[in-house]
Write an enzyme that holds these catalytic residues in place. Structure first.
Site, PDB file in Angstrom:
ATOM      1  N   VAL A   1      56.730 138.412 -51.041  1.00 28.97           N
ATOM      2  CA  VAL A   1      57.730 138.545 -51.659  1.00 28.97           C
ATOM      3  C   VAL A   1      58.648 137.640 -50.810  1.00 28.97           C
ATOM      4  O   VAL A   1      59.994 137.518 -51.423  1.00 28.97           O
ATOM      5  CB  VAL A   1      58.225 139.895 -49.843  1.00 28.97           C
ATOM      6  CG1 VAL A   1      60.302 140.520 -50.122  1.00 28.97           C
ATOM      7  CG2 VAL A   1      57.601 141.296 -50.823  1.00 28.97           C
ATOM      8  N   ALA A   2      58.129 136.471 -49.648  1.00 27.35           N
ATOM      9  CA  ALA A   2      58.970 135.387 -49.561  1.00 27.35           C
ATOM     10  C   ALA A   2      58.282 134.462 -50.607  1.00 27.35           C
ATOM     11  O   ALA A   2      60.023 133.243 -50.346  1.00 27.35           O
ATOM     12  CB  ALA A   2      58.334 134.578 -48.118  1.00 27.35           C
TER      13      ALA A   2
ATOM     14  N   ILE B   1      58.571 134.927 -53.719  1.00 24.15           N
ATOM     15  CA  ILE B   1      59.612 135.737 -55.104  1.00 24.15           C
ATOM     16  C   ILE B   1      61.489 135.152 -54.978  1.00 24.15           C
ATOM     17  O   ILE B   1      61.945 135.551 -53.797  1.00 24.15           O
ATOM     18  CB  ILE B   1      59.106 136.799 -54.929  1.00 24.15           C
ATOM     19  CG1 ILE B   1      58.529 137.333 -55.434  1.00 24.15           C
ATOM     20  CG2 ILE B   1      60.156 137.688 -56.640  1.00 24.15           C
ATOM     21  CD1 ILE B   1      57.518 138.755 -55.597  1.00 24.15           C
TER      22      ILE B   1
ATOM     23  N   GLU C   1      64.212 136.413 -55.328  1.00 22.94           N
ATOM     24  CA  GLU C   1      65.390 137.601 -55.254  1.00 22.94           C
ATOM     25  C   GLU C   1      66.766 137.536 -56.063  1.00 22.94           C
ATOM     26  O   GLU C   1      67.250 137.787 -56.689  1.00 22.94           O
ATOM     27  CB  GLU C   1      65.371 138.428 -54.657  1.00 22.94           C
ATOM     28  CG  GLU C   1      64.396 138.790 -54.096  1.00 22.94           C
ATOM     29  CD  GLU C   1      63.486 137.816 -52.614  1.00 22.94           C
ATOM     30  OE1 GLU C   1      63.987 137.168 -52.655  1.00 22.94           O
ATOM     31  OE2 GLU C   1      62.534 139.008 -52.165  1.00 22.94           O
TER      32      GLU C   1
ATOM     33  N   ASP D   1      77.157 126.279 -95.728  1.00 30.28           N
ATOM     34  CA  ASP D   1      76.888 125.723 -97.092  1.00 30.28           C
ATOM     35  C   ASP D   1      77.484 125.087 -97.412  1.00 30.28           C
ATOM     36  O   ASP D   1      78.235 123.561 -96.524  1.00 30.28           O
ATOM     37  CB  ASP D   1      77.467 127.169 -98.099  1.00 30.28           C
ATOM     38  CG  ASP D   1      78.708 127.432 -97.988  1.00 30.28           C
ATOM     39  OD1 ASP D   1      79.295 126.883 -96.759  1.00 30.28           O
ATOM     40  OD2 ASP D   1      79.095 128.227 -99.103  1.00 30.28           O
TER      41      ASP D   1
END
Length: 412
Positions: A287-288, A290, A292, A334
């Site tokens: 968790v640390a 990631i 957030e 074009d």
């Protein structure tokens, strides 16, 4: 009957006027109301198939389709299962905030894009039961005889059967800025491009001057414009560089976290630690690791970019497209390099004695007339002056009308 012929894959420009009438089972006086109703039921309305409306729930779900969001959701689920509800609430709050910001911005863009889809022709002059009447363009069918005058937009693909000094602006199809002078004789060439089919008029193009009659050869999705719209609709959307970078980052982060968790488990078991303690430590470390706040930071940054682009009258449908536009270094077009809105306006006037510059663009009734140069003071048009007579002649010599529709102006 309507089912006795097909409008598909016919080289109408190669046929004579009489052959066109025979192929479409029609006549110069037009169709009967009964026959037109039968054909409308057979061929469907003369309109392009609209893209299905994207619902707010679908837009909201699209915000979650991100590998990094998947990792955050997994982290929230794991922390909740371990009783760490505060951490779960924080992670879910981040996901919700990110989704709300992205959904709000894309919903606004969706509304703006749908407001721009007003290219269809609302009314058209057609011969029914031998009389010329005005009908909704969606009720036109193959075989109808349609009248075109200056200022009209062509309501369907037509094979012209009579024309007097007819010039049509086809930049939206060909990219050529110069108008095309139209004829009515059959053309024997094979495999001609739409720009070379001078006895045809195509849906959505604009009549600059002249008058004409034409037989409708195709309506709705079977027109040249309809085929282009269908091809565009079937194009597979490619992922933006930012989306690809996010996916690579999420995959690498997931592998690193998984690898470290396995390593931590191995070290913990080697040191004789309890399995539950090792598991809790591994979850805390995962968790640390990631970030957030990263999705929210990216979404807010892109939303700021979208707002700035909107200030320059550019509508961005997807947030990630802003980053793609920022990475663009070369724009290919074009050979003419023409980008046009199909709105021709007067920029200079000569009244037989003096030259005038005209300010303003498009059909919006805003602008000024200045004498000689743009630095001069605006001119007040005096009655019976040369300038007033020149403007009056221009007014009387065309058959178009400026009308307001849902807050925007168009030529009728």
């Amino acid at each position: 009957m309507a089912d006795d012929f097909s409008t598909k894959e016919k080289k109408w420009y190669q046929l004579s006027r009489q052959e066109v009438f025979e192929k479409l089972s029609t006549q110069p006086e037009g169709l009967s109301s009964h026959e037109a109703a039968l054909r409308l039921e057979s061929f469907g309305p003369n309109e392009l198939e609209g893209e299905e409306k994207t619902h707010l729930l679908q837009i909201l779900l699209n915000q979650v389709k991100n590998p990094l969001i998947y990792i955050l959701l997994s982290a929230a689920a794991v922390t909740a299962s371990l009783g760490q509800f505060k951490d779960s609430i924080v992670i879910l709050a981040v996901i919700v905030i990110n989704s709300i910001i992205g959904s709000w911005q894309e919903a606004r863009a969706e509304q703006s894009i749908r407001a721009l889809k007003k290219l269809s022709v609302p009314r058209a002059r057609v011969f029914r039961d031998g009389n010329e009447i005005e009908v909704d363009s969606v009720s036109l069918v193959p075989g109808d005889i349609v009248t075109l005058v200056s200022g009209d937009k062509v309501p369907a693909d037509l094979r012209l059967v009579s024309a007097k000094e007819l010039n049509v602006e086809e930049a939206m199809l060909t990219g050529e800025s110069l108008p095309v002078s139209k004829t009515t004789d059959a053309i024997k060439g094979d495999g001609l491009t739409p720009g070379d089919q001078t006895n045809m008029a195509f849906m959505g193009t604009a009549v600059l001057n002249g008058r004409a009659k034409g037989v409708i050869t195709a309506t709705g999705v079977h027109t040249l414009l309809g085929q282009i719209a269908e091809n565009v609709r079937n194009v597979t959307l490619a992922k933006t560089p930012l989306q690809e970078s996010f996916e690579r980052f999420a995959k690498r982060l997931g592998l690193i976290v998984l690898g470290l968790c396995i390593l931590l488990f191995g070290i913990g078991l080697a040191l004789g630690m309890e399995k539950l303690e090792i598991f809790m430590t591994a979850v805390a470390m995962s968790v640390a690791m990631i970030p957030e706040g990263l999705p929210v930071v990216v979404t807010i940054t892109l939303a700021v970019g979208v707002s700035r682009m909107a200030g320059h009258h550019a509508i961005i449908r997807k947030l990630h497209a802003v980053e793609t536009l920022g990475c663009t270094s070369v724009v290919c077009s074009d050979k003419t390099g023409t980008l046009t809105r199909n709105e021709m306006t007067v920029k200079a006037i000569y009244d037989g004695h003096d030259d005038y510059e005209v300010l303003g663009s498009g059909y919006e009734p805003h602008g000024e007339i200045r004498h000689g140069s743009l630095d001069a003071e605006p001119v007040k048009i005096k009655p019976v002056s040369n300038l007033e007579m020149a403007l009056r002649i221009g007014l009387l010599c065309n058959e178009s009308a400026l009308v307001q529709d849902n807050g925007s102006f168009r030529i009728k």
